[in-house]
Design a protein around this motif. Structure first.
Motif, mmCIF file in Angstrom:
data_model
loop_
_atom_site.group_PDB
_atom_site.id
_atom_site.type_symbol
_atom_site.label_atom_id
_atom_site.label_comp_id
_atom_site.label_asym_id
_atom_site.label_seq_id
_atom_site.Cartn_x
_atom_site.Cartn_y
_atom_site.Cartn_z
ATOM 1 N N GLU A 98 -57.680 -107.661 34.018
ATOM 2 C CA GLU A 98 -56.570 -106.936 34.657
ATOM 3 C C GLU A 98 -56.015 -105.872 33.717
ATOM 4 O O GLU A 98 -55.678 -104.755 34.154
ATOM 5 N N THR A 99 -55.915 -106.193 32.429
ATOM 6 C CA THR A 99 -55.406 -105.219 31.460
ATOM 7 C C THR A 99 -56.305 -103.993 31.399
ATOM 8 O O THR A 99 -55.835 -102.854 31.327
ATOM 9 N N ASP A 100 -57.622 -104.225 31.437
ATOM 10 C CA ASP A 100 -58.574 -103.118 31.391
ATOM 11 C C ASP A 100 -58.355 -102.174 32.571
ATOM 12 O O ASP A 100 -58.370 -100.945 32.412
ATOM 13 N N GLU A 101 -58.120 -102.726 33.745
ATOM 14 C CA GLU A 101 -57.853 -101.896 34.917
ATOM 15 C C GLU A 101 -56.573 -101.086 34.731
ATOM 16 O O GLU A 101 -56.509 -99.903 35.108
ATOM 17 N N LEU A 102 -55.544 -101.717 34.170
ATOM 18 C CA LEU A 102 -54.260 -101.039 33.999
ATOM 19 C C LEU A 102 -54.355 -99.882 33.006
ATOM 20 O O LEU A 102 -53.805 -98.802 33.256
ATOM 21 N N VAL A 103 -55.038 -100.078 31.884
ATOM 22 C CA VAL A 103 -55.111 -98.981 30.912
ATOM 23 C C VAL A 103 -56.032 -97.872 31.405
ATOM 24 O O VAL A 103 -55.803 -96.687 31.123
ATOM 25 N N ARG A 104 -57.077 -98.231 32.156
ATOM 26 C CA ARG A 104 -57.927 -97.186 32.750
ATOM 27 C C ARG A 104 -57.128 -96.344 33.739
ATOM 28 O O ARG A 104 -57.281 -95.118 33.804
ATOM 29 N N ALA A 105 -56.274 -97.007 34.540
ATOM 30 C CA ALA A 105 -55.470 -96.292 35.527
ATOM 31 C C ALA A 105 -54.491 -95.328 34.867
ATOM 32 O O ALA A 105 -54.075 -94.348 35.494
ATOM 33 N N ARG A 106 -54.145 -95.598 33.613
ATOM 34 C CA ARG A 106 -53.231 -94.712 32.878
ATOM 35 C C ARG A 106 -53.990 -93.638 32.098
ATOM 36 O O ARG A 106 -53.391 -92.913 31.298
ATOM 37 N N GLY A 107 -55.291 -93.554 32.314
ATOM 38 C CA GLY A 107 -56.074 -92.500 31.682
ATOM 39 C C GLY A 107 -56.405 -92.736 30.226
ATOM 40 O O GLY A 107 -56.731 -91.782 29.502
ATOM 41 N N ARG A 108 -56.376 -94.010 29.792
ATOM 42 C CA ARG A 108 -56.646 -94.289 28.379
ATOM 43 C C ARG A 108 -58.035 -94.857 28.140
ATOM 44 O O ARG A 108 -58.364 -95.233 27.020
ATOM 45 N N GLY A 109 -58.872 -94.932 29.179
ATOM 46 C CA GLY A 109 -60.183 -95.520 29.014
ATOM 47 C C GLY A 109 -60.113 -97.036 29.027
ATOM 48 O O GLY A 109 -59.101 -97.624 29.403
ATOM 49 N N SER A 110 -61.182 -97.685 28.605
ATOM 50 C CA SER A 110 -61.230 -99.145 28.564
ATOM 51 C C SER A 110 -60.472 -99.662 27.346
ATOM 52 O O SER A 110 -60.092 -98.896 26.451
ATOM 53 N N ILE A 111 -60.266 -100.970 27.293
ATOM 54 C CA ILE A 111 -59.656 -101.576 26.116
ATOM 55 C C ILE A 111 -60.473 -101.241 24.882
ATOM 56 O O ILE A 111 -59.928 -100.904 23.821
ATOM 57 N N HIS A 112 -61.802 -101.294 25.010
ATOM 58 C CA HIS A 112 -62.642 -101.015 23.856
ATOM 59 C C HIS A 112 -62.521 -99.555 23.418
ATOM 60 O O HIS A 112 -62.411 -99.264 22.218
ATOM 61 N N GLN A 113 -62.548 -98.634 24.360
ATOM 62 C CA GLN A 113 -62.406 -97.223 24.000
ATOM 63 C C GLN A 113 -61.062 -96.953 23.348
ATOM 64 O O GLN A 113 -60.955 -96.200 22.376
ATOM 65 N N LEU A 114 -60.015 -97.591 23.861
ATOM 66 C CA LEU A 114 -58.695 -97.416 23.276
ATOM 67 C C LEU A 114 -58.658 -98.048 21.886
ATOM 68 O O LEU A 114 -58.116 -97.468 20.937
ATOM 69 N N GLY A 115 -59.266 -99.238 21.769
ATOM 70 C CA GLY A 115 -59.304 -99.884 20.461
ATOM 71 C C GLY A 115 -60.085 -99.078 19.443
ATOM 72 O O GLY A 115 -59.715 -99.022 18.265
ATOM 73 N N TRP A 116 -61.153 -98.425 19.888
ATOM 74 C CA TRP A 116 -61.922 -97.541 19.001
ATOM 75 C C TRP A 116 -61.046 -96.400 18.495
ATOM 76 O O TRP A 116 -61.072 -96.040 17.319
ATOM 77 N N ARG A 117 -60.227 -95.848 19.403
ATOM 78 C CA ARG A 117 -59.343 -94.746 19.025
ATOM 79 C C ARG A 117 -58.269 -95.215 18.035
ATOM 80 O O ARG A 117 -57.800 -94.432 17.204
ATOM 81 N N LEU A 118 -57.871 -96.490 18.116
ATOM 82 C CA LEU A 118 -56.858 -97.006 17.200
ATOM 83 C C LEU A 118 -57.361 -97.104 15.761
ATOM 84 O O LEU A 118 -56.568 -97.358 14.854
ATOM 85 N N TYR A 119 -58.669 -96.904 15.544
ATOM 86 C CA TYR A 119 -59.201 -96.922 14.189
ATOM 87 C C TYR A 119 -58.989 -95.606 13.461
ATOM 88 O O TYR A 119 -59.445 -95.441 12.331
ATOM 89 N N ASP A 120 -58.327 -94.644 14.075
ATOM 90 C CA ASP A 120 -58.003 -93.407 13.379
ATOM 91 C C ASP A 120 -57.116 -93.698 12.167
ATOM 92 O O ASP A 120 -56.525 -94.773 12.041
ATOM 93 N N MET A 121 -56.971 -92.712 11.303
ATOM 94 C CA MET A 121 -56.201 -92.888 10.073
ATOM 95 C C MET A 121 -54.767 -93.309 10.360
ATOM 96 O O MET A 121 -54.127 -93.965 9.535
ATOM 97 N N GLY A 122 -54.261 -92.968 11.537
ATOM 98 C CA GLY A 122 -52.890 -93.315 11.885
ATOM 99 C C GLY A 122 -52.615 -94.800 11.969
ATOM 100 O O GLY A 122 -51.453 -95.205 12.023
ATOM 101 N N CYS A 123 -53.658 -95.630 11.971
ATOM 102 C CA CYS A 123 -53.439 -97.075 12.063
ATOM 103 C C CYS A 123 -53.479 -97.760 10.708
ATOM 104 O O CYS A 123 -53.176 -98.958 10.627
#
Length: 299
Positions: A98-123
């Motif tokens: 359900e969470t995956d559907e919610l973040v996709r609906a907000r235009g953030r991609g899947s949980i994995h894609q979002l988690g990949w993005r969280l590996y930027d230097m900002g984290c």
């Protein structure tokens, strides 16, 4: 795959690669831990955090060996990816569809894609990395303490309380019940030499460019929590959960975490633009002060 620009993750070297393996990136993150195995990450840490605030507070870092940076005061620091997506944590598996559907609906991609993005230097942050008396380091305690669940915002709340309670915490013995109101209090106290470098919560936040996790309130700075809370007032570590209990809470946390990392990326990029010794090209989108999410890597 395009070359990463600072501050976007450039940690493929942790796996001995010049760029992330698309097949691995689609399902996993890295075979090796970038915190310990990425030369690029260590180099960026050294360049970013060898700095001084206006009052002279600051650090000068050297890289004596892989995964460890040494301060001018002799404190050994290690890198920590501090903004988790919990993709593989067993406690949230039932919430993921359900969470995956919610973040996709907000235009953030899947949980994995979002988690990949969280590996930027900002984290990423640096914390003291050597155990004292064979007890947990701060990094270890953040992950092993259920009330924290590896969250940066809750870690920062513990650091805020540490500085607020510093006169009492510096006594020969910690106050009774200290760990109930500040579950990381005892481990932060063990590393008080590190926190003494900054002297105050304000200086700590400013030095590590964590302003996007803090709000100015009449009673002093307060942490902006990334997960929705069921109650107002001071955070209660005894009653509130570090992990989400619903898909709505999980998705709201992930989106807020994504926004935070993007905002801190922009702060880091602006600072990096002033560093003449930074050899890496800087992401121009991160130098744009307007809001918006952009993703450097296409999986």
């Amino acid at each position: 795959m395009p070359t990463a620009l600072f501050p976007h993750h450039h940690w493929a070297d942790a796996d001995g690669l010049s760029a992330p393996d698309p097949q691995l990136a689609a399902t996993g993150y890295f075979r090796n831990d970038p915190d310990s195995d990425s030369r690029n990450l260590q180099r960026w840490h050294q360049q970013l955090w060898s700095r001084r605030l206006a009052d002279g507070t600051g650090l000068e870092l050297t890289s004596p060996r892989r995964g460890v940076l040494l301060t001018d005061g002799g404190i050994a620091l290690t890198s920590d990816a501090a903004v988790p997506a919990w993709e593989h944590w067993s406690q949230v598996q039932a919430l993921k569809p359900e969470t995956d559907e919610l973040v996709r609906a907000r235009g953030r991609g899947s949980i994995h894609q979002l988690g990949w993005r969280l590996y930027d230097m900002g984290c990423f942050l640096l914390f003291p990395g050597l155990q004292i008396g064979r007890q947990h380091t701060i990094n270890q305690a953040r992950g092993w303490t259920p009330a924290i669940a590896d969250r940066l915002d809750l870690t920062l709340e513990c650091i805020r309380r540490y500085y607020d309670e510093l006169p009492e915490a510096s006594a020969p013995e910690l106050p009774a019940g200290y760990d109930l109101t500040n579950p990381l209090g005892p481990v932060l106290h063990r590393y008080r030499t590190f926190f003494n470098v900054f002297g105050s919560f304000d200086n700590y936040v400013t030095f590590w460019m964590l302003e996007d996790l803090v709000t100015d309130e009449p009673g002093g700075p307060q942490v902006r929590f990334l997960m929705p809370r069921d109650e107002s007032g001071p955070y209660d570590f005894q009653r509130e959960s570090g992990l989400p209990r619903t898909a709505d809470a999980y998705s709201e946390y992930l989106i807020a975490a994504d926004d935070f990392v993007q905002a801190r990326n922009r702060r880091l990029a602006a600072h990096a633009a002033t560093i003449t010794r930074l050899a890496d090209p800087i992401c121009q989108a991160c130098l744009d002060t307007s809001d918006g999410v952009h993703q450097r890597w296409t999986l």
